[in-house]
Design a protein around this motif. Structure first.
Motif, PDB file in Angstrom:
ATOM      1  N   GLY A  32       0.647  -1.134  -0.016  1.00 33.29           N
ATOM      2  CA  GLY A  32       0.058   0.366   0.283  1.00 33.29           C
ATOM      3  C   GLY A  32       0.727   1.724   0.078  1.00 33.29           C
ATOM      4  N   ALA A  33       1.776   0.563   0.784  1.00 29.86           N
ATOM      5  CA  ALA A  33       2.816   2.104   0.598  1.00 29.86           C
ATOM      6  C   ALA A  33       3.422   2.711  -0.407  1.00 29.86           C
ATOM      7  N   ARG A  34       3.397   4.125  -0.875  1.00 27.56           N
ATOM      8  CA  ARG A  34       3.412   4.701  -1.404  1.00 27.56           C
ATOM      9  C   ARG A  34       4.960   5.082  -2.171  1.00 27.56           C
ATOM     10  N   LYS A  84      -9.442  -0.628   6.358  1.00 22.02           N
ATOM     11  CA  LYS A  84     -10.253   0.209   6.493  1.00 22.02           C
ATOM     12  C   LYS A  84      -9.426   1.270   5.682  1.00 22.02           C
ATOM     13  N   ILE A  85      -8.045   1.773   6.278  1.00 25.90           N
ATOM     14  CA  ILE A  85      -7.391   2.974   5.604  1.00 25.90           C
ATOM     15  C   ILE A  85      -6.958   2.592   4.516  1.00 25.90           C
ATOM     16  N   LEU A  86      -6.495   1.307   4.002  1.00 23.88           N
ATOM     17  CA  LEU A  86      -5.687   0.885   2.457  1.00 23.88           C
ATOM     18  C   LEU A  86      -6.895   1.114   1.189  1.00 23.88           C
ATOM     19  N   ASN A  87      -8.518   0.737   1.377  1.00 22.07           N
ATOM     20  CA  ASN A  87      -9.223   0.491   0.554  1.00 22.07           C
ATOM     21  C   ASN A  87      -9.747   2.007   0.748  1.00 22.07           C
ATOM     22  N   ARG A  88      -9.644   2.739   1.390  1.00 30.22           N
ATOM     23  CA  ARG A  88     -11.010   4.430   1.675  1.00 30.22           C
ATOM     24  C   ARG A  88     -10.085   5.373   0.363  1.00 30.22           C
ATOM     25  N   ASN A  89      -9.689   5.079  -0.266  1.00 28.81           N
ATOM     26  CA  ASN A  89      -8.903   5.680  -1.900  1.00 28.81           C
ATOM     27  C   ASN A  89      -8.399   7.268  -1.278  1.00 28.81           C
ATOM     28  N   TYR A  90      -8.002   6.960  -0.687  1.00 33.93           N
ATOM     29  CA  TYR A  90      -7.041   8.528  -0.121  1.00 33.93           C
ATOM     30  C   TYR A  90      -5.758   8.938  -1.421  1.00 33.93           C
ATOM     31  N   LEU A  91      -5.464  10.414  -1.506  1.00 41.94           N
ATOM     32  CA  LEU A  91      -4.774  11.124  -2.447  1.00 41.94           C
ATOM     33  C   LEU A  91      -3.226  10.439  -1.746  1.00 41.94           C
ATOM     34  N   ASP A  92      -1.951   9.451  -3.305  1.00 39.76           N
ATOM     35  CA  ASP A  92      -1.039   8.580  -2.649  1.00 39.76           C
ATOM     36  C   ASP A  92      -0.690   9.339  -1.430  1.00 39.76           C
ATOM     37  N   GLN A  93      -0.022  10.424  -0.823  1.00 37.87           N
ATOM     38  CA  GLN A  93       0.584  11.733   0.033  1.00 37.87           C
ATOM     39  C   GLN A  93      -0.448  11.019   1.229  1.00 37.87           C
ATOM     40  N   VAL A  94      -1.394  11.148   0.735  1.00 36.61           N
ATOM     41  CA  VAL A  94      -2.633  11.118   1.933  1.00 36.61           C
ATOM     42  C   VAL A  94      -2.344   9.494   2.805  1.00 36.61           C
ATOM     43  N   ALA A  97       0.623   9.230   4.623  1.00 39.41           N
ATOM     44  CA  ALA A  97       0.615   9.378   6.046  1.00 39.41           C
ATOM     45  C   ALA A  97      -0.614   9.202   6.682  1.00 39.41           C
ATOM     46  N   ALA A  98      -1.134   8.224   6.478  1.00 37.73           N
ATOM     47  CA  ALA A  98      -2.420   7.649   7.144  1.00 37.73           C
ATOM     48  C   ALA A  98      -2.213   6.131   7.339  1.00 37.73           C
ATOM     49  N   LEU A  99      -0.982   5.494   7.026  1.00 41.18           N
ATOM     50  CA  LEU A  99       0.153   4.578   7.076  1.00 41.18           C
ATOM     51  C   LEU A  99       0.747   4.598   8.307  1.00 41.18           C
ATOM     52  N   ILE A 100       1.289   5.483   8.173  1.00 43.53           N
ATOM     53  CA  ILE A 100       2.399   5.783   9.030  1.00 43.53           C
ATOM     54  C   ILE A 100       2.079   6.419  10.625  1.00 43.53           C
ATOM     55  N   SER A 101       0.572   6.750   9.679  1.00 40.91           N
ATOM     56  CA  SER A 101      -0.507   6.689  11.250  1.00 40.91           C
ATOM     57  C   SER A 101      -0.588   5.743  11.686  1.00 40.91           C
ATOM     58  N   MET A 102      -1.451   4.841  10.765  1.00 41.51           N
ATOM     59  CA  MET A 102      -1.689   3.551  11.664  1.00 41.51           C
ATOM     60  C   MET A 102      -0.906   2.846  12.345  1.00 41.51           C
ATOM     61  N   LEU A 103       0.660   2.477  11.791  1.00 46.11           N
ATOM     62  CA  LEU A 103       1.329   1.696  12.386  1.00 46.11           C
ATOM     63  C   LEU A 103       2.231   2.316  13.200  1.00 46.11           C
ATOM     64  N   ILE A 160       6.525  13.570   4.989  1.00 46.11           N
ATOM     65  CA  ILE A 160       5.424  12.786   4.153  1.00 46.11           C
ATOM     66  C   ILE A 160       3.982  13.378   4.487  1.00 46.11           C
ATOM     67  N   ASN A 161       3.835  14.094   6.060  1.00 46.87           N
ATOM     68  CA  ASN A 161       3.158  14.802   6.494  1.00 46.87           C
ATOM     69  C   ASN A 161       2.686  16.136   5.792  1.00 46.87           C
ATOM     70  N   SER A 162       3.883  16.942   5.333  1.00 45.67           N
ATOM     71  CA  SER A 162       3.828  18.630   4.928  1.00 45.67           C
ATOM     72  C   SER A 162       3.473  17.650   3.327  1.00 45.67           C
ATOM     73  N   GLU A 163       3.732  16.500   2.572  1.00 43.26           N
ATOM     74  CA  GLU A 163       3.661  16.603   1.477  1.00 43.26           C
ATOM     75  C   GLU A 163       1.823  16.210   1.268  1.00 43.26           C
ATOM     76  N   ALA A 164       1.891  15.482   2.592  1.00 36.71           N
ATOM     77  CA  ALA A 164      -0.132  15.272   2.532  1.00 36.71           C
ATOM     78  C   ALA A 164      -0.734  16.352   2.496  1.00 36.71           C
ATOM     79  N   CYS A 165      -0.216  16.999   3.521  1.00 37.78           N
ATOM     80  CA  CYS A 165      -0.332  18.701   4.169  1.00 37.78           C
ATOM     81  C   CYS A 165      -0.990  19.756   2.348  1.00 37.78           C
ATOM     82  N   LYS A 166      -0.326  18.675   1.671  1.00 35.17           N
ATOM     83  CA  LYS A 166      -0.100  19.933   0.001  1.00 35.17           C
ATOM     84  C   LYS A 166      -0.798  19.614  -1.015  1.00 35.17           C
TER      85      LYS A 166
END
Ligand SMILES: [Fe+2]
Length: 170
Positions: A32-34, A84-94, A97-103, A160-166
């Motif tokens: 899942g990681a981009r 659920k996170i992996l199937n949530r259709n997030y933008l790549d950078q987001v 960030a979500a996978l880091i938060s989860m782990l 990664i968080n600042s990329e996701a933020c943009k």
């Protein structure tokens, strides 16, 4: 009535369940990681799990625990959350960030459990068990730090968080 030894056995079973669930989950997180650096980091963590399971099995022999009925509802819940996170259709950078938060949530749970077990082992003067738990505990703390570093970035670049933020949805 169950005694302190039973409590240790129950907590060891919980820990064993966490690691075995993670062994199945990590390949999905790697896939899942981009971000290539995140993928690499997840692969490193995936490689640590079998050794951590081995250490628990070694401890199991020392204290006479059978892991056949190891269960952990909390970890099963976190695995569900991650899927659920992996199937949530997030933008790549987001998604990264979500996978880091989860782990990190999982790592903190592992750090807490290893810490509790280590203190039990110390209390009972079980040095070999304490040393084995200490090795895994050290790896979990290091993993947590590496995840924070990648999320937060460094002096030389944004994380990664600042990329996701943009990123915004189109
Ligand atoms: Fe672990």
């Amino acid at each position: 009535m169950k005694d302190f030894q039973n409590l240790i056995q129950d907590e060891l079973k919980t820990m064993y369940c966490v690691e075995t669930e993670l062994q199945h989950l990590m390949p999905e997180m790697v896939k899942g990681a981009r971000n290539p650096k995140l993928k690499e980091l997840f692969e490193k963590f995936q490689g640590q799990v079998p050794k951590q399971i081995e250490r628990l099995q070694e401890i199991g022999h020392l204290v006479g625990v059978d892991f056949a009925d190891a269960e952990c509802e909390a970890m099963k819940g976190m695995v569900k959350e991650c899927k659920k996170i992996l199937n949530r259709n997030y933008l790549d950078q987001v998604l990264d960030a979500a996978l880091i938060s989860m782990l990190q949530k999982i790592k903190h749970y592992e750090i807490a459990l290893y810490g509790v077990l280590k203190s039990f082992a110390r209390h009972l003067k079980m040095k070999e068990m304490e040393a084995l738990l200490g090795e895994s505990s050290k790896e979990e703390k290091e993993a947590d730090k590496l995840l924070t570093d990648l999320a937060m970035g460094s002096l030389f670049g944004g994380g990664i968080n600042s990329e996701a933020c943009k990123r915004r949805s189109a």
